[in-house]
Scaffold this motif. Sequence first.
Motif, mmCIF file in Angstrom:
data_model
loop_
_atom_site.group_PDB
_atom_site.id
_atom_site.type_symbol
_atom_site.label_atom_id
_atom_site.label_comp_id
_atom_site.label_asym_id
_atom_site.label_seq_id
_atom_site.Cartn_x
_atom_site.Cartn_y
_atom_site.Cartn_z
ATOM 1 N N TRP A 188 0.817 -1.219 0.000
ATOM 2 C CA TRP A 188 0.000 0.000 0.000
ATOM 3 C C TRP A 188 0.853 1.273 0.000
ATOM 4 N N MET A 189 2.087 1.166 0.442
ATOM 5 C CA MET A 189 2.913 2.361 0.586
ATOM 6 C C MET A 189 3.119 3.111 -0.728
ATOM 7 N N ASN A 190 3.098 2.412 -1.848
ATOM 8 C CA ASN A 190 3.273 3.104 -3.113
ATOM 9 C C ASN A 190 2.110 4.043 -3.427
ATOM 10 N N GLU A 191 0.957 3.828 -2.796
ATOM 11 C CA GLU A 191 -0.151 4.770 -2.890
ATOM 12 C C GLU A 191 -0.089 5.803 -1.773
ATOM 13 N N ILE A 192 0.446 5.410 -0.627
ATOM 14 C CA ILE A 192 0.485 6.295 0.537
ATOM 15 C C ILE A 192 1.542 7.380 0.395
ATOM 16 N N TYR A 193 2.699 7.059 -0.172
ATOM 17 C CA TYR A 193 3.742 8.069 -0.327
ATOM 18 C C TYR A 193 3.242 9.331 -1.041
ATOM 19 N N PRO A 194 2.591 9.217 -2.204
ATOM 20 C CA PRO A 194 2.110 10.429 -2.874
ATOM 21 C C PRO A 194 1.065 11.191 -2.054
ATOM 22 N N MET A 195 0.281 10.493 -1.237
ATOM 23 C CA MET A 195 -0.705 11.173 -0.403
ATOM 24 C C MET A 195 -0.022 12.097 0.596
ATOM 25 N N TRP A 196 1.059 11.634 1.196
ATOM 26 C CA TRP A 196 1.830 12.476 2.111
ATOM 27 C C TRP A 196 2.487 13.636 1.365
ATOM 28 N N VAL A 197 3.045 13.352 0.206
ATOM 29 C CA VAL A 197 3.765 14.379 -0.547
ATOM 30 C C VAL A 197 2.823 15.500 -0.991
ATOM 31 N N LYS A 198 1.656 15.133 -1.460
ATOM 32 C CA LYS A 198 0.711 16.120 -1.986
ATOM 33 C C LYS A 198 0.129 17.011 -0.897
ATOM 34 N N ALA A 199 0.049 16.496 0.324
ATOM 35 C CA ALA A 199 -0.618 17.208 1.413
ATOM 36 C C ALA A 199 0.182 18.420 1.882
ATOM 37 N N HIS A 200 -0.555 19.471 2.264
ATOM 38 C CA HIS A 200 0.054 20.621 2.929
ATOM 39 C C HIS A 200 0.009 20.439 4.441
ATOM 40 N N GLY A 201 -0.896 19.575 4.892
ATOM 41 C CA GLY A 201 -1.014 19.287 6.311
ATOM 42 C C GLY A 201 -1.393 17.841 6.547
ATOM 43 N N ILE A 202 -0.914 17.294 7.649
ATOM 44 C CA ILE A 202 -1.192 15.912 8.044
ATOM 45 C C ILE A 202 -1.888 15.937 9.398
ATOM 46 N N MET A 203 -2.988 15.194 9.531
ATOM 47 C CA MET A 203 -3.652 15.061 10.818
ATOM 48 C C MET A 203 -3.778 13.581 11.138
ATOM 49 N N ILE A 204 -3.163 13.154 12.236
ATOM 50 C CA ILE A 204 -3.223 11.758 12.654
ATOM 51 C C ILE A 204 -4.189 11.636 13.823
ATOM 52 N N VAL A 205 -5.165 10.762 13.678
ATOM 53 C CA VAL A 205 -6.133 10.472 14.742
ATOM 54 C C VAL A 205 -5.985 8.990 15.072
ATOM 55 N N THR A 206 -5.620 8.692 16.316
ATOM 56 C CA THR A 206 -5.305 7.300 16.632
ATOM 57 C C THR A 206 -5.566 6.964 18.094
ATOM 58 N N PRO A 207 -5.921 5.715 18.365
ATOM 59 C CA PRO A 207 -5.936 5.252 19.754
ATOM 60 C C PRO A 207 -4.529 4.867 20.180
ATOM 61 N N VAL A 208 -4.351 4.633 21.458
ATOM 62 C CA VAL A 208 -3.108 4.060 21.949
ATOM 63 C C VAL A 208 -3.372 2.589 22.251
ATOM 64 N N ASN A 209 -2.511 1.714 21.734
ATOM 65 C CA ASN A 209 -2.633 0.273 21.954
ATOM 66 C C ASN A 209 -1.454 -0.209 22.794
ATOM 67 N N TRP A 210 -1.710 -0.545 24.053
ATOM 68 C CA TRP A 210 -0.645 -1.012 24.937
ATOM 69 C C TRP A 210 0.565 -0.081 24.923
ATOM 70 N N TYR A 211 0.318 1.199 25.149
ATOM 71 C CA TYR A 211 1.352 2.234 25.257
ATOM 72 C C TYR A 211 2.041 2.552 23.928
ATOM 73 N N GLN A 212 1.556 1.995 22.828
ATOM 74 C CA GLN A 212 2.227 2.152 21.547
ATOM 75 C C GLN A 212 1.227 2.533 20.461
ATOM 76 N N ALA A 213 1.768 2.853 19.296
ATOM 77 C CA ALA A 213 0.929 3.069 18.120
ATOM 78 C C ALA A 213 0.354 1.744 17.649
ATOM 79 N N PRO A 214 -0.874 1.725 17.135
ATOM 80 C CA PRO A 214 -1.426 0.500 16.546
ATOM 81 C C PRO A 214 -0.503 -0.043 15.453
#
Length: 359
Positions: A188-214
């Motif tokens: 999936w990263m080959n689709e995700i890389y351009p999404m990050w590049v094109k963006a002017h801003g990134i917003m991450i919404v996430t739970p915490v799973n056992w003190y770590q990122a999912p």
Amino acid sequence: MRKVKVRKGMPNVALSKAQFAERFKARFYDPIFAGNEKEIDELLSTAWISYDDNHKSPRTRKAGKGFADPSYDLSVDWYAAHKAIRTAEREHRNQRSPSRILIINGSMRSDQSCPGEMSKSWRLVELARKTVMAKRGFEVDVLDLSRLASEYGRVIHPCKACVSTAMPLCHWPCSCYPNHALGQVNDWMNEIYPMWVKAHGIMIVTPVNWYQAPAGLKAMIDRLVCADGGNPDPTSTHGKNAQAAKALELKGWPYPRHLAGRLFSIVVHGDASGAENLRRILTDWLTDMGLIPAGHKALIDRYIGYYRDYATSHDDLDADRDLQEEVRNAARALVNAIMLHRKGRLKQPDVELKDPRPK
């Protein structure tokens, strides 16, 4: 220049033909495939050749103009990802283009898989998305990482840590995948890389799973290492040639920061512990890549139904109107920061300073 050697000595991971056949046929365990044994055996024979001869990138093209070695045979998969990133970079720099925010749902939970219920992260993503879309001149892309656990063939393969061999061996975008010989496809990263590049801003919404990122969010984070110092020209290392990469790094590597200057916002939520630590970890990671926090109200960690039953956690979110407004404010802060940044009015006091240790 100091000479270094490539260290070897880990156990051999090559499969015997019998081992390969067992793993290959495990994909056809469902009784629905009964009666197709002949066809499966024919595919097995061909797949074994691809594996045994290491057909990692069976389709290539000459690199051509603009690469260190124009005659090098580049993977067509990598070249397509490279081209998509170049297109995204042009869109990002175009002052006439709408401002774009990438909102990332970091939860693996989905009502389309075993949990049977949507995640609270998804609900918060929707609050943020509607807030941004209400602002004229803004567009939103949503990256829903829960699809890794609920959608057929959707995968982010693990980072192989090429960067620790030498930074130039870590290509931008990543050239480790797809590896057709090992069946490591659909990355999936080959689709995700351009999404990050094109963006002017990134917003991450996430739970915490056992003190770590999912797990899915952490997989994406690891694979974004190539965005921070990664080598945009695989021909300069002749593909994955570790010795060539070490020599190139020792000559003096510039560590290009491919995502620097973008703004970011973070919302981390939990039910008992760990939210503050994960918010700090994500903030440190993004600032280390040269991204810019959108302000105090853009970085929040909160608890939903603190130490209450999981079964009523959505009800707790319904009741927590303040948290809902804080999420909207995190999105608004990101919108405001992007508008200032694109007008050249968001000045960073250290932007002209040279980093003596850019790693």
